[in-house]
Design a protein around this motif. Structure first.
Motif, PDB file in Angstrom:
ATOM      1  N   UNK A  82       0.774  -1.227   0.000  1.00  0.00           N
ATOM      2  CA  UNK A  82       0.000   0.000   0.000  1.00  0.00           C
ATOM      3  C   UNK A  82       0.806   1.279   0.000  1.00  0.00           C
ATOM      4  N   UNK A  83       2.125   1.166  -0.157  1.00  0.00           N
ATOM      5  CA  UNK A  83       2.977   2.357  -0.129  1.00  0.00           C
ATOM      6  C   UNK A  83       3.805   2.464  -1.405  1.00  0.00           C
ATOM      7  N   UNK A  84       4.356   3.636  -1.605  1.00  0.00           N
ATOM      8  CA  UNK A  84       5.225   3.859  -2.755  1.00  0.00           C
ATOM      9  C   UNK A  84       6.591   3.218  -2.514  1.00  0.00           C
ATOM     10  N   UNK A  85       7.276   2.938  -3.586  1.00  0.00           N
ATOM     11  CA  UNK A  85       8.623   2.404  -3.493  1.00  0.00           C
ATOM     12  C   UNK A  85       9.562   3.459  -2.892  1.00  0.00           C
ATOM     13  N   UNK A  86      10.466   3.035  -2.027  1.00  0.00           N
ATOM     14  CA  UNK A  86      11.401   3.958  -1.385  1.00  0.00           C
ATOM     15  C   UNK A  86      12.825   3.417  -1.487  1.00  0.00           C
ATOM     16  N   UNK A  87      13.772   4.323  -1.592  1.00  0.00           N
ATOM     17  CA  UNK A  87      15.164   3.936  -1.589  1.00  0.00           C
ATOM     18  C   UNK A  87      15.625   3.709  -0.167  1.00  0.00           C
ATOM     19  N   UNK A  96       9.336  -3.465   8.033  1.00  0.00           N
ATOM     20  CA  UNK A  96      10.287  -3.766   6.963  1.00  0.00           C
ATOM     21  C   UNK A  96       9.683  -4.704   5.919  1.00  0.00           C
ATOM     22  N   UNK A  97       8.486  -5.162   6.158  1.00  0.00           N
ATOM     23  CA  UNK A  97       7.809  -6.042   5.200  1.00  0.00           C
ATOM     24  C   UNK A  97       7.608  -5.334   3.867  1.00  0.00           C
ATOM     25  N   UNK A  98       7.911  -6.038   2.796  1.00  0.00           N
ATOM     26  CA  UNK A  98       7.717  -5.473   1.465  1.00  0.00           C
ATOM     27  C   UNK A  98       8.489  -6.254   0.427  1.00  0.00           C
ATOM     28  N   UNK A  99       8.433  -5.765  -0.784  1.00  0.00           N
ATOM     29  CA  UNK A  99       9.213  -6.347  -1.873  1.00  0.00           C
ATOM     30  C   UNK A  99      10.465  -5.493  -2.055  1.00  0.00           C
ATOM     31  N   UNK A 100      11.599  -6.153  -2.067  1.00  0.00           N
ATOM     32  CA  UNK A 100      12.891  -5.476  -2.156  1.00  0.00           C
ATOM     33  C   UNK A 100      13.450  -5.631  -3.566  1.00  0.00           C
ATOM     34  N   UNK A 101      13.901  -4.515  -4.113  1.00  0.00           N
ATOM     35  CA  UNK A 101      14.440  -4.472  -5.469  1.00  0.00           C
ATOM     36  C   UNK A 101      15.852  -3.898  -5.452  1.00  0.00           C
ATOM     37  N   UNK A 102      16.676  -4.359  -6.356  1.00  0.00           N
ATOM     38  CA  UNK A 102      17.967  -3.716  -6.556  1.00  0.00           C
ATOM     39  C   UNK A 102      18.049  -3.231  -8.006  1.00  0.00           C
ATOM     40  N   UNK A 103      18.912  -2.279  -8.216  1.00  0.00           N
ATOM     41  CA  UNK A 103      19.117  -1.765  -9.555  1.00  0.00           C
ATOM     42  C   UNK A 103      20.493  -1.155  -9.661  1.00  0.00           C
ATOM     43  N   UNK A 128      13.833   6.734  -9.233  1.00  0.00           N
ATOM     44  CA  UNK A 128      12.606   6.023  -9.546  1.00  0.00           C
ATOM     45  C   UNK A 128      12.613   5.653 -11.014  1.00  0.00           C
ATOM     46  N   UNK A 129      11.835   4.650 -11.356  1.00  0.00           N
ATOM     47  CA  UNK A 129      11.812   4.152 -12.717  1.00  0.00           C
ATOM     48  C   UNK A 129      10.532   3.361 -12.920  1.00  0.00           C
ATOM     49  N   UNK A 130      10.183   3.161 -14.180  1.00  0.00           N
ATOM     50  CA  UNK A 130       9.072   2.272 -14.509  1.00  0.00           C
ATOM     51  C   UNK A 130       9.566   0.860 -14.795  1.00  0.00           C
ATOM     52  N   UNK A 131      10.876   0.664 -14.743  1.00  0.00           N
ATOM     53  CA  UNK A 131      11.471  -0.615 -15.134  1.00  0.00           C
ATOM     54  C   UNK A 131      12.168  -1.237 -13.937  1.00  0.00           C
ATOM     55  N   UNK A 132      11.503  -2.202 -13.301  1.00  0.00           N
ATOM     56  CA  UNK A 132      12.056  -2.903 -12.158  1.00  0.00           C
ATOM     57  C   UNK A 132      11.974  -4.406 -12.398  1.00  0.00           C
ATOM     58  N   UNK A 133      12.842  -5.140 -11.723  1.00  0.00           N
ATOM     59  CA  UNK A 133      12.783  -6.585 -11.801  1.00  0.00           C
ATOM     60  C   UNK A 133      11.657  -7.124 -10.937  1.00  0.00           C
ATOM     61  N   UNK A 134      11.677  -8.436 -10.700  1.00  0.00           N
ATOM     62  CA  UNK A 134      10.621  -9.051  -9.905  1.00  0.00           C
ATOM     63  C   UNK A 134      10.768  -8.783  -8.423  1.00  0.00           C
ATOM     64  N   UNK A 135      11.965  -8.487  -7.990  1.00  0.00           N
ATOM     65  CA  UNK A 135      12.191  -8.238  -6.581  1.00  0.00           C
ATOM     66  C   UNK A 135      12.181  -9.518  -5.764  1.00  0.00           C
ATOM     67  N   UNK A 136      12.418  -9.358  -4.474  1.00  0.00           N
ATOM     68  CA  UNK A 136      12.347 -10.496  -3.557  1.00  0.00           C
ATOM     69  C   UNK A 136      11.535 -10.058  -2.338  1.00  0.00           C
ATOM     70  N   UNK A 137      10.605 -10.914  -1.928  1.00  0.00           N
ATOM     71  CA  UNK A 137       9.643 -10.535  -0.892  1.00  0.00           C
ATOM     72  C   UNK A 137      10.197 -10.834   0.494  1.00  0.00           C
TER      73      UNK A 137
END
Length: 122
Positions: free
Chosen positions: A44-49, A91-98, A108-117
């Protein structure tokens, strides 16, 4: 070139996880030239660095994770690791690297991988 995240899972509050970001399609010298950033999106939240490591090994952390998370990189293996300690339910969420030209937790980007939950729950 792409990066793939792994290492997520279910952990109790206070527990730890080790996330990995593996790079594919980079030549050895090219990976060294990139910063690697970790981002997360809570339900329910925006992606954050949350953390970044630049090509010189300089690190950045969001205040919410500073002192609990540790970022590192292994250029020979073309990987970056995020050690998550003292995990809390928030800290629950989907974690992405780039890969980034330079560290910016505001990226921020529109192009992200699948991430890890990551799920932190008792």
């Amino acid at each position: 070139s792409q990066v793939v995240e792994s290492g997520g899972g279910l952990v109790q509050p206070g527990g730890s996880l080790r996330l990995s970001c593996a790079a594919f399609g980079f030549t050895l010298s090219t990976f060294e030239d990139w910063a690697i950033g970790w981002f997360r999106q809570a339900p329910g939240k925006s992606r954050e660095g949350i953390s970044c490591i630049d090509k010189n090994g300089e690190t950045q952390y969001a205040p919410s994770v500073a002192g609990r998370f540790t970022i590192s990189r292994d250029n020979a293996e073309k990987t970056a690791t995020l050690q998550l300690d003292n995990l809390q339910p928030e800290d629950t969420g989907i974690y992405y690297c780039t890969a980034l030209a330079f560290c910016s937790l505001a990226y921020d980007s529109d192009d992200w991988g699948q991430g890890t939950r990551v799920t932190v729950s008792s």
